[in-house]
Design a protein around this motif. Sequence first.
Motif, PDB file in Angstrom:
ATOM      1  N   ILE A  84       0.833  -1.200   0.000  1.00 20.23           N
ATOM      2  CA  ILE A  84       0.000   0.000   0.000  1.00 20.23           C
ATOM      3  C   ILE A  84       0.867   1.249   0.000  1.00 20.23           C
ATOM      4  O   ILE A  84       0.528   2.263  -0.618  1.00 20.23           O
ATOM      5  N   ALA A  85       2.011   1.200   0.660  1.00 27.44           N
ATOM      6  CA  ALA A  85       2.878   2.370   0.768  1.00 27.44           C
ATOM      7  C   ALA A  85       3.408   2.812  -0.586  1.00 27.44           C
ATOM      8  O   ALA A  85       3.457   4.013  -0.881  1.00 27.44           O
ATOM      9  N   VAL A  86       3.833   1.869  -1.424  1.00 21.01           N
ATOM     10  CA  VAL A  86       4.475   2.226  -2.691  1.00 21.01           C
ATOM     11  C   VAL A  86       3.575   3.096  -3.567  1.00 21.01           C
ATOM     12  O   VAL A  86       4.003   4.163  -4.030  1.00 21.01           O
ATOM     13  N   PRO A  87       2.319   2.725  -3.845  1.00 21.57           N
ATOM     14  CA  PRO A  87       1.487   3.629  -4.649  1.00 21.57           C
ATOM     15  C   PRO A  87       1.201   4.953  -3.964  1.00 21.57           C
ATOM     16  O   PRO A  87       1.057   5.988  -4.632  1.00 21.57           O
ATOM     17  N   LEU A  88       1.145   4.957  -2.643  1.00 21.12           N
ATOM     18  CA  LEU A  88       0.896   6.216  -1.939  1.00 21.12           C
ATOM     19  C   LEU A  88       2.061   7.186  -2.074  1.00 21.12           C
ATOM     20  O   LEU A  88       1.877   8.406  -1.949  1.00 21.12           O
ATOM     21  N   THR A  89       3.271   6.674  -2.343  1.00 25.47           N
ATOM     22  CA  THR A  89       4.396   7.596  -2.579  1.00 25.47           C
ATOM     23  C   THR A  89       4.143   8.480  -3.788  1.00 25.47           C
ATOM     24  O   THR A  89       4.701   9.581  -3.896  1.00 25.47           O
ATOM     25  N   GLN A  90       3.316   8.003  -4.713  1.00 28.79           N
ATOM     26  CA  GLN A  90       3.023   8.763  -5.922  1.00 28.79           C
ATOM     27  C   GLN A  90       1.798   9.663  -5.768  1.00 28.79           C
ATOM     28  O   GLN A  90       1.514  10.467  -6.661  1.00 28.79           O
ATOM     29  N   PHE A  91       1.103   9.543  -4.658  1.00 29.80           N
ATOM     30  CA  PHE A  91      -0.145  10.283  -4.456  1.00 29.80           C
ATOM     31  C   PHE A  91      -0.035  11.329  -3.357  1.00 29.80           C
ATOM     32  O   PHE A  91      -0.514  12.459  -3.525  1.00 29.80           O
ATOM     33  N   LEU A  92       0.564  10.982  -2.231  1.00 25.60           N
ATOM     34  CA  LEU A  92       0.619  11.911  -1.107  1.00 25.60           C
ATOM     35  C   LEU A  92       1.620  13.035  -1.372  1.00 25.60           C
ATOM     36  O   LEU A  92       2.696  12.811  -1.922  1.00 25.60           O
ATOM     37  N   ASP A  93       1.260  14.231  -0.958  1.00 29.83           N
ATOM     38  CA  ASP A  93       2.113  15.406  -1.126  1.00 29.83           C
ATOM     39  C   ASP A  93       3.277  15.328  -0.137  1.00 29.83           C
ATOM     40  O   ASP A  93       3.057  15.364   1.072  1.00 29.83           O
ATOM     41  N   PRO A  94       4.516  15.215  -0.621  1.00 27.02           N
ATOM     42  CA  PRO A  94       5.643  15.049   0.308  1.00 27.02           C
ATOM     43  C   PRO A  94       5.888  16.243   1.214  1.00 27.02           C
ATOM     44  O   PRO A  94       6.517  16.114   2.265  1.00 27.02           O
ATOM     45  N   ALA A  95       5.376  17.410   0.834  1.00 27.30           N
ATOM     46  CA  ALA A  95       5.578  18.602   1.651  1.00 27.30           C
ATOM     47  C   ALA A  95       4.498  18.777   2.704  1.00 27.30           C
ATOM     48  O   ALA A  95       4.686  19.539   3.660  1.00 27.30           O
ATOM     49  N   GLN A  96       3.366  18.083   2.549  1.00 28.04           N
ATOM     50  CA  GLN A  96       2.248  18.316   3.464  1.00 28.04           C
ATOM     51  C   GLN A  96       1.739  17.074   4.181  1.00 28.04           C
ATOM     52  O   GLN A  96       1.037  17.194   5.189  1.00 28.04           O
ATOM     53  N   ALA A  97       2.048  15.888   3.675  1.00 29.37           N
ATOM     54  CA  ALA A  97       1.475  14.658   4.226  1.00 29.37           C
ATOM     55  C   ALA A  97       2.565  13.738   4.748  1.00 29.37           C
ATOM     56  O   ALA A  97       3.690  13.717   4.230  1.00 29.37           O
ATOM     57  N   ILE A  98       2.225  12.979   5.771  1.00 31.72           N
ATOM     58  CA  ILE A  98       3.115  11.940   6.281  1.00 31.72           C
ATOM     59  C   ILE A  98       2.428  10.588   6.142  1.00 31.72           C
ATOM     60  O   ILE A  98       1.203  10.498   6.096  1.00 31.72           O
ATOM     61  N   TYR A  99       3.243   9.562   6.070  1.00 33.83           N
ATOM     62  CA  TYR A  99       2.769   8.178   6.074  1.00 33.83           C
ATOM     63  C   TYR A  99       3.559   7.444   7.142  1.00 33.83           C
ATOM     64  O   TYR A  99       4.790   7.578   7.223  1.00 33.83           O
ATOM     65  N   ARG A 100       2.859   6.649   7.946  1.00 36.30           N
ATOM     66  CA  ARG A 100       3.520   5.797   8.933  1.00 36.30           C
ATOM     67  C   ARG A 100       2.972   4.377   8.777  1.00 36.30           C
ATOM     68  O   ARG A 100       1.754   4.166   8.787  1.00 36.30           O
ATOM     69  N   GLY A 101       3.856   3.408   8.637  1.00 34.20           N
ATOM     70  CA  GLY A 101       3.472   2.019   8.486  1.00 34.20           C
ATOM     71  C   GLY A 101       3.914   1.186   9.667  1.00 34.20           C
ATOM     72  O   GLY A 101       5.056   1.318  10.132  1.00 34.20           O
ATOM     73  N   LEU A 102       3.026   0.330  10.171  1.00 32.65           N
ATOM     74  CA  LEU A 102       3.309  -0.535  11.310  1.00 32.65           C
ATOM     75  C   LEU A 102       3.042  -1.980  10.929  1.00 32.65           C
ATOM     76  O   LEU A 102       2.079  -2.276  10.218  1.00 32.65           O
ATOM     77  N   ASP A 103       3.876  -2.897  11.439  1.00 29.22           N
ATOM     78  CA  ASP A 103       3.650  -4.320  11.190  1.00 29.22           C
ATOM     79  C   ASP A 103       4.443  -5.134  12.211  1.00 29.22           C
ATOM     80  O   ASP A 103       5.523  -4.702  12.653  1.00 29.22           O
ATOM     81  N   PRO A 104       3.948  -6.327  12.592  1.00 25.21           N
ATOM     82  CA  PRO A 104       4.699  -7.180  13.517  1.00 25.21           C
ATOM     83  C   PRO A 104       5.802  -7.987  12.850  1.00 25.21           C
ATOM     84  O   PRO A 104       6.634  -8.562  13.552  1.00 25.21           O
ATOM     85  N   VAL A 105       5.820  -8.046  11.525  1.00 20.84           N
ATOM     86  CA  VAL A 105       6.835  -8.845  10.825  1.00 20.84           C
ATOM     87  C   VAL A 105       8.016  -7.943  10.510  1.00 20.84           C
ATOM     88  O   VAL A 105       7.962  -7.105   9.601  1.00 20.84           O
ATOM     89  N   ARG A 106       9.103  -8.130  11.241  1.00 20.60           N
ATOM     90  CA  ARG A 106      10.248  -7.221  11.150  1.00 20.60           C
ATOM     91  C   ARG A 106      10.908  -7.239   9.779  1.00 20.60           C
ATOM     92  O   ARG A 106      11.393  -6.208   9.300  1.00 20.60           O
ATOM     93  N   SER A 107      10.932  -8.398   9.122  1.00 18.38           N
ATOM     94  CA  SER A 107      11.606  -8.456   7.825  1.00 18.38           C
ATOM     95  C   SER A 107      10.935  -7.540   6.807  1.00 18.38           C
ATOM     96  O   SER A 107      11.619  -6.893   5.993  1.00 18.38           O
ATOM     97  N   GLY A 108       9.615  -7.476   6.822  1.00 14.00           N
ATOM     98  CA  GLY A 108       8.910  -6.578   5.926  1.00 14.00           C
ATOM     99  C   GLY A 108       9.195  -5.119   6.228  1.00 14.00           C
ATOM    100  O   GLY A 108       9.403  -4.307   5.319  1.00 14.00           O
ATOM    101  N   ILE A 109       9.223  -4.779   7.517  1.00 15.06           N
ATOM    102  CA  ILE A 109       9.523  -3.409   7.920  1.00 15.06           C
ATOM    103  C   ILE A 109      10.938  -3.025   7.487  1.00 15.06           C
ATOM    104  O   ILE A 109      11.175  -1.919   6.989  1.00 15.06           O
ATOM    105  N   GLU A 110      11.894  -3.932   7.646  1.00 12.00           N
ATOM    106  CA  GLU A 110      13.274  -3.626   7.261  1.00 12.00           C
ATOM    107  C   GLU A 110      13.385  -3.397   5.764  1.00 12.00           C
ATOM    108  O   GLU A 110      14.125  -2.518   5.311  1.00 12.00           O
TER     109      GLU A 110
END
Length: 281
Positions: A84-110
């Motif tokens: 979900i994060a990857v397409p949002l990089t192309q949509f959210l305004d980098p100067a005005q919006a933040i994205y935070r992602g959480l998950d229990p699987v550390r390998s995915g987060i890394e």
Amino acid sequence: MSQVLALSEHQYPPKMPVDETRLEWLCQQVIANRFLPVPPEEEVFVGDGDYRTIGAEFLGHFVRRAGLSPTDDVLDIGCGIGRIAVPLTQFLDPAQAIYRGLDPVRSGIEWCKRSITPAYPNFRFEALDIHNDLYNPEGAISGRSMRLPFQDGTFDFTAMISVATHLPPQEIETYCSEVFRVLRPGGRLFMTAFIIRDTDDPAKPGCDARLTSFEKAEGQPSWHLRGENPMAAVGFDEAFIEDVLNHTGLELATRSFGAWRGDGGDHYQDILVAQKPRRSA
């Protein structure tokens, strides 16, 4: 270290009509853009289908069904490996919006930290060691005592994609209560689930064959796959999900039933969009 973001008195503009031409163009660009990060196939631990195509599909659902804006601050619970994060990089305004992602699987987060954050610094990821019988059986934090590492009223939009489908019923209310806390007034929760209505028969012809062994847990509002890990796929009685949203203060805004039950549609799991009420005048 848990991240705490400053409380903001965010002003919500009136919801604008969706520019379908631009949105469709953007979704196609997400699918075709070979420079966007894609994890190696062996590292993808969740989610069926093409990585970019499914991500673009959800970007479209977020905008059309839940009014996601480029200036919205987004929390992605169960962000997995960034689908979900990857397409949002192309949509959210980098100067005005933040994205935070959480998950229990550390390998995915890394992977997300290595592959997404360096190019998109407004996108950050954190592993939470929450116990889950399927994805993190050794987790130290009980799902019932889970607390999101953010201040009240931090986000405009929270996504829970394929999260409720792997949680026991006693944890659903905890998650929804925490989402209510971290949403700003007027903020939305976009959640997917397997909702079992009174008229549904998961074993009927046309339903996803992987889910035809759904059976009701005795004395519970949940359904599980016979002979599988109980968290492999979890369905919930329709009334239970609605009661949870109401009890935590969220107002169900839209509901759309998915194609998993064999009735067609443009999405697989069921979709619920709930809103935190705006402050009264």
